[in-house]
Write a protein that holds these residues in place. Structure first.
Motif, short mmCIF file in Angstrom:
data_model
loop_
_atom_site.label_atom_id
_atom_site.label_comp_id
_atom_site.label_asym_id
_atom_site.label_seq_id
_atom_site.Cartn_x
_atom_site.Cartn_y
_atom_site.Cartn_z
N ILE A 92 -72.17 -39.04 -10.10
CA ILE A 92 -71.29 -38.93 -8.93
C ILE A 92 -69.85 -38.88 -9.43
N GLU A 93 -69.21 -37.76 -9.27
CA GLU A 93 -67.87 -37.57 -9.80
C GLU A 93 -66.81 -37.88 -8.75
N LEU A 94 -65.92 -38.79 -9.09
CA LEU A 94 -64.78 -39.13 -8.24
C LEU A 94 -63.51 -38.92 -9.06
N GLY A 95 -62.55 -38.20 -8.52
CA GLY A 95 -61.29 -37.99 -9.20
C GLY A 95 -60.37 -39.19 -9.04
N PRO A 96 -59.36 -39.29 -9.91
CA PRO A 96 -58.43 -40.42 -9.83
C PRO A 96 -57.80 -40.61 -8.45
N SER A 138 -57.21 -36.58 -22.24
CA SER A 138 -57.50 -37.13 -20.91
C SER A 138 -56.66 -36.50 -19.81
N VAL A 139 -55.56 -35.85 -20.16
CA VAL A 139 -54.70 -35.21 -19.17
C VAL A 139 -54.50 -33.75 -19.58
N PRO A 140 -55.47 -32.90 -19.26
CA PRO A 140 -55.38 -31.49 -19.64
C PRO A 140 -54.08 -30.85 -19.15
N GLY A 141 -53.50 -30.07 -20.01
CA GLY A 141 -52.27 -29.39 -19.65
C GLY A 141 -51.02 -30.21 -19.88
N ARG A 142 -51.18 -31.47 -20.30
CA ARG A 142 -50.03 -32.33 -20.58
C ARG A 142 -50.04 -32.71 -22.05
N GLU A 143 -48.87 -32.76 -22.65
CA GLU A 143 -48.74 -33.21 -24.03
C GLU A 143 -48.67 -34.72 -24.08
N THR A 148 -56.62 -47.46 -27.08
CA THR A 148 -57.36 -46.21 -26.90
C THR A 148 -58.83 -46.45 -26.59
N GLY A 149 -59.15 -47.64 -26.08
CA GLY A 149 -60.53 -47.92 -25.66
C GLY A 149 -60.79 -47.34 -24.28
N VAL A 150 -61.73 -47.92 -23.56
CA VAL A 150 -62.10 -47.41 -22.24
C VAL A 150 -60.88 -47.34 -21.32
N GLN A 151 -60.10 -48.42 -21.26
CA GLN A 151 -58.95 -48.42 -20.37
C GLN A 151 -57.83 -47.52 -20.87
N GLY A 152 -57.66 -47.42 -22.18
CA GLY A 152 -56.66 -46.52 -22.72
C GLY A 152 -56.94 -45.08 -22.38
N ARG A 153 -58.21 -44.71 -22.39
CA ARG A 153 -58.61 -43.33 -22.12
C ARG A 153 -58.51 -42.99 -20.63
N GLN A 154 -58.57 -44.02 -19.79
CA GLN A 154 -58.48 -43.81 -18.35
C GLN A 154 -57.05 -43.91 -17.83
N ALA A 155 -56.17 -44.51 -18.60
CA ALA A 155 -54.85 -44.88 -18.09
C ALA A 155 -54.03 -43.70 -17.61
N MET A 163 -62.97 -47.72 -13.45
CA MET A 163 -62.16 -46.88 -12.56
C MET A 163 -61.16 -47.70 -11.75
N ARG A 164 -61.61 -48.81 -11.17
CA ARG A 164 -60.71 -49.55 -10.29
C ARG A 164 -59.58 -50.20 -11.06
N THR A 165 -59.78 -50.49 -12.36
CA THR A 165 -58.73 -51.13 -13.14
C THR A 165 -57.55 -50.19 -13.39
#
Length: 314
Positions: A12-16, A169-174, A132-139, A106-108
């Motif tokens: 189930i895919e949910l965007g930010p 994690s943020v395509p199109g952004r450096e 750069t763990g789970v939260q780093g990759r989601q931040a 996700m909620r964090t």
């Protein structure tokens, strides 16, 4: 009761933006007095080889009561298990039992993004992620969803795979990899400490810009960033008192919280009370956000016919 595994939820895919909206709604309902979020119970053996939490809450807008459990075991290897059980408080029927790892992941960052949106100084353009763990990759995907005006994104970490994941994690952004942590902090308007407990990173208060915001989720910020802040915010002062004890001063005292995020979102409290203030924000997970997001997933799973329905009490 519908049982949803980690692999079920991953389909189930949910965007930010969608996750942030659900989490913000949960905070606003809590501020309005519609929901309840008692302090969590904590259990840890004397040698510290494991830590367990039990959380109970009620989402008043959805009419859902839930129990969340969390167990982390760490000796030679680390194991982490967390679950969420949802009950319909109108019909009295059980709704779902699910893995809560992905929901927490996700909620964090959604909460951190809301803290950044509300607490960052006007004109903030540079953000630094430590870890750069789970939260780093989601931040960054969540942070840029609430602060699209950010122009410069930086990451500090020590693991090549994690650094690569944050960059991607943020395509199109450096996303810049930085080696000099102090120099990066001195340039950042927003600093997110999301590293794991083994990190050697420890941002000092005097590294921060005069109007900087630092948000602590895991590790990466020294306690002085709390004690020397001009203002302190938290998702919950009560939760911070339970999970933020490592930030206490030499007398075992935590700096008092000036405002809580639900009240800021509701317009009952100010994030900043003046210019040039260094803000420290503490992000501890609230079960009402797990409930809201978990219920969102449970409804989506039911619509798709996913999971296994069992009669546990037959």
């Amino acid at each position: 009761m519908r049982v949803l595994t980690r692999s079920d939820l991953a389909k189930i895919e949910l965007g930010p933006a969608e996750v942030i909206a659900v989490v913000e709604e949960a905070y606003r309902a809590l501020a309005a007095g519609l929901s309840a979020n008692p302090s969590k119970l904590t259990l840890q053996p004397p040698d510290g080889h494991s830590v367990s939490y039990a959380m109970l809450g009620r989402d008043g807008t959805r009419g859902v009561v839930a129990f969340k459990t969390s167990y982390r075991f760490h000796t030679r290897r680390e194991c982490y298990y967390t679950s969420l059980a949802l009950y319909d408080d109108a019909s009295g029927l059980p709704l779902a039992l699910m893995d809560c790892g992905g929901i927490g992941a996700m909620r964090t960052p959604a909460a951190s993004a809301l803290l950044a949106r509300e607490c960052a100084a006007p004109g903030s353009r540079t953000a630094l992620v430590i870890g750069t763990g789970v939260q780093g990759r989601q931040a960054l995907p969540y942070l840029t969803a609430t602060m699209p005006e950010l122009e410069r994104l930086m990451v500090f970490g020590t693991h090549a795979d994690g650094l690569r994941a944050v960059r991607d994690s943020v395509p199109g952004r450096e996303v810049e990899e930085v080696a000099d942590l102090r120099s990066a902090v001195e340039q950042a308007d927003v600093v997110l400490g999301v590293a794991g407990p083994s990190t050697t990173a420890a941002v000092r208060a005097d590294w921060l810009r005069p109007d900087a915001l630092c948000v602590l989720v895991g590790y990466g910020l020294a306690p002085c960033t709390l004690h020397r802040a001009d203002r302190v915010l938290a998702t919950s002062a009560a939760q911070m008192a339970v999970t933020g004890t490592d930030l206490a001063d030499e007398h075992g005292v935590l700096r008092p919280v000036d405002a809580e995020l639900p009240d800021v979102l509701a317009g009952r409290a100010e994030a900043r009370s003046g210019g040039g203030q260094r803000i420290f924000a503490y992000n501890s997970g609230l079960v009402v956000t797990d409930i809201a997001l978990g219920h969102h997933f449970a409804r989506a799973a039911e619509e798709r016919g996913m999971g296994q329905v069992i009669d546990l009490w037959r």
